[in-house]
Scaffold this active site. Structure first.
Site, PDB file in Angstrom:
ATOM      1  N   GLY A  50     -10.692   7.966 -11.018  1.00  0.00           N
ATOM      2  CA  GLY A  50     -10.269   9.704 -11.261  1.00  0.00           C
ATOM      3  C   GLY A  50      -9.343   9.471 -12.508  1.00  0.00           C
ATOM      4  N   ASN A  52     -10.674  11.352 -14.639  1.00  0.00           N
ATOM      5  CA  ASN A  52     -10.915  13.308 -15.525  1.00  0.00           C
ATOM      6  C   ASN A  52      -9.827  13.737 -15.584  1.00  0.00           C
ATOM      7  OD1 ASN A  52     -11.851  12.493 -12.962  1.00  0.00           O
ATOM      8  ND2 ASN A  52     -12.554  15.094 -13.371  1.00  0.00           N
ATOM      9  N   SER A  53      -9.262  13.489 -14.823  1.00  0.00           N
ATOM     10  CA  SER A  53      -8.224  15.333 -14.835  1.00  0.00           C
ATOM     11  C   SER A  53      -6.586  14.409 -14.040  1.00  0.00           C
ATOM     12  CB  SER A  53      -8.070  15.867 -13.781  1.00  0.00           C
ATOM     13  OG  SER A  53      -8.208  15.381 -12.310  1.00  0.00           O
ATOM     14  N   GLY A  54      -5.637  15.151 -14.086  1.00  0.00           N
ATOM     15  CA  GLY A  54      -4.204  15.096 -13.585  1.00  0.00           C
ATOM     16  C   GLY A  54      -3.496  13.395 -13.878  1.00  0.00           C
ATOM     17  N   LEU A  55      -2.896  12.586 -12.914  1.00  0.00           N
ATOM     18  CA  LEU A  55      -2.481  11.923 -13.883  1.00  0.00           C
ATOM     19  C   LEU A  55      -3.752  10.718 -14.624  1.00  0.00           C
ATOM     20  CD1 LEU A  55      -0.586  11.362 -10.581  1.00  0.00           C
ATOM     21  CD2 LEU A  55       0.627  11.740 -12.652  1.00  0.00           C
ATOM     22  N   GLY A  56      -4.498  10.384 -13.399  1.00  0.00           N
ATOM     23  CA  GLY A  56      -5.518   9.477 -14.619  1.00  0.00           C
ATOM     24  C   GLY A  56      -6.039   9.766 -15.801  1.00  0.00           C
ATOM     25  N   SER A 191       2.241   7.059  -2.608  1.00  0.00           N
ATOM     26  CA  SER A 191       2.517   8.401  -3.148  1.00  0.00           C
ATOM     27  C   SER A 191       4.058   7.986  -1.630  1.00  0.00           C
ATOM     28  CB  SER A 191       2.108   9.615  -1.522  1.00  0.00           C
ATOM     29  OG  SER A 191       3.398  11.091  -1.691  1.00  0.00           O
ATOM     30  N   TYR A 216      -3.228  11.475   5.395  1.00  0.00           N
ATOM     31  CA  TYR A 216      -2.959  10.782   3.255  1.00  0.00           C
ATOM     32  C   TYR A 216      -1.784  10.619   3.762  1.00  0.00           C
ATOM     33  CZ  TYR A 216      -1.742  11.863  -0.979  1.00  0.00           C
ATOM     34  OH  TYR A 216      -1.021  11.166  -2.903  1.00  0.00           O
TER      35      TYR A 216
END
Length: 335
Positions: A50, A52-56, A191, A216
């Site tokens: 993951g 390609n965006s955000g934290l990654g 989380s 989640y």
């Protein structure tokens, strides 16, 4: 709108403006862990799911700056290639004005990986094992958050399937390469919301009942139990595994959350004032992947680059072993 409702909205808006003012006047430190030398990760290969965006993406950018060869494992190849192109341009721009003796950024590679498909996970790992001579760090970062009830390609509840089972299979298939590359590290992104989950072995697929928030939290508790059991199994191999929570971060992870149109401006203001930026949220992942301070440490839980305590249910060894055994069957490692 009633007078009471209007007053409540004004009070909330005032609070948000106050927070925003504080952030503007005294901005938070953008990089809690930016003490690594430019070449700290030179010669090391890092796989980030993951990315390609955000934290990654933020994690990938920082590890590239430290000289790592970064493999982006992403579901949407086109979006990943676009993100990779942007990252390369950003780093080239930074390098053009930097000291040449500091060394250049690492290499960036894009690979297709859909964690909602065990077939895709196996194909991805086969490709990695065929093409990569070593793997120094695996960062299990990708995740899905509070989506409507959906199933993966293999019929698993989506959040449990992607957040836990997909990464469970991925990690196990890459363990041989990680061991042959030792000392190596595995980093698992969980989380704080794990606190509200539990493992119901009678309904792991949520077919009897489904609550997106609970599911989640359950997947994030599973991440921690997996980490602790894996750490036990990896003792003596010189492969470490640690788990973290990034805090509340402004990313697209919450795309399935519906926010009323009238409330969105207020929510956006509060999130800008109060939530972490992606680079702030990524600090603990970067720390666990690269810092000499955690060399040899395994089975620990971190937040803001510091070790934190876990609730007893997340340290239940018998629960962790039972989840491991059932996960092996679910992903087809045991028939």
């Amino acid at each position: 709108m009633t007078l009471a409702t209007a007053a409540a909205l004004l009070a909330a808006l005032g609070g948000a403006l106050w927070l925003a003012t504080r952030r503007f006047v005294s901005p938070r430190v953008q990089r809690l862990h930016r003490g690594g030398s430019p070449g700290l990760m030179h010669g090391k290969t890092v796989l980030i799911t993951g990315a390609n965006s955000g934290l990654g993406r933020a994690t990938a950018a920082e590890l590239l700056r430290l000289g790592a060869r970064v493999i982006m494992g992403c579901r949407d190849r086109a979006r990943a290639e676009e993100a990779a192109g942007q990252l390369r341009r950003e780093l080239q721009a930074e390098e053009s004005g930097s000291d040449p003796s500091a060394g250049g950024a690492g290499e960036l590679v894009v690979r297709e990986l859909d964690l909602a498909s065990l077939r895709s996970v196996r194909a991805f790992c086969h490709e990695i094992l065929q093409e990569e001579p070593r793997l120094d760090v695996l960062i299990n970062n990708a995740g899905i958050f509070q989506c409507p009830y959906m199933k993966t390609e293999d019929g698993f509840e989506m959040q449990f399937g992607v957040n836990h089972l997909g990464h469970f299979l991925l990690t196990n298939l890459l363990l041989g390469l990680l061991k042959s590359s030792a000392p190596s590290r595995i980093v698992v992104v969980s989380s704080k919301l794990y606190k509200y989950g539990d493992i119901n072995f009678e309904d792991l697929n949520s077919e009897q009942s489904y609550n997106k928030s609970f599911c989640y939290s359950r997947s994030k508790l599973a991440n921690i139990l997996f980490t602790r059991e894996l750490a036990r199994r990896l003792e003596g191999t010189n492969v470490t595994v640690n788990v973290l929570h990034p805090g509340i971060v402004r990313t697209n992870l919450g795309r399935h959350i519906h926010i009323p149109l009238l409330v969105k401006p207020l929510f956006n203001l509060v999130s800008w004032a109060f939530f972490k930026t992606p680079i702030e949220g990524a600090q603990t992942s970067i720390y666990l992947a690269s810092s000499p301070e955690v060399e040899g440490m395994s089975g620990r839980y971190f937040g803001d680059c510091k070790e934190e305590e876990l609730l007893p249910k997340a340290m239940d060894e018998s629960l962790a072993r039972k989840l491991w055994d059932i996960s092996e069957v679910m992903v087809g490692m045991l028939k």
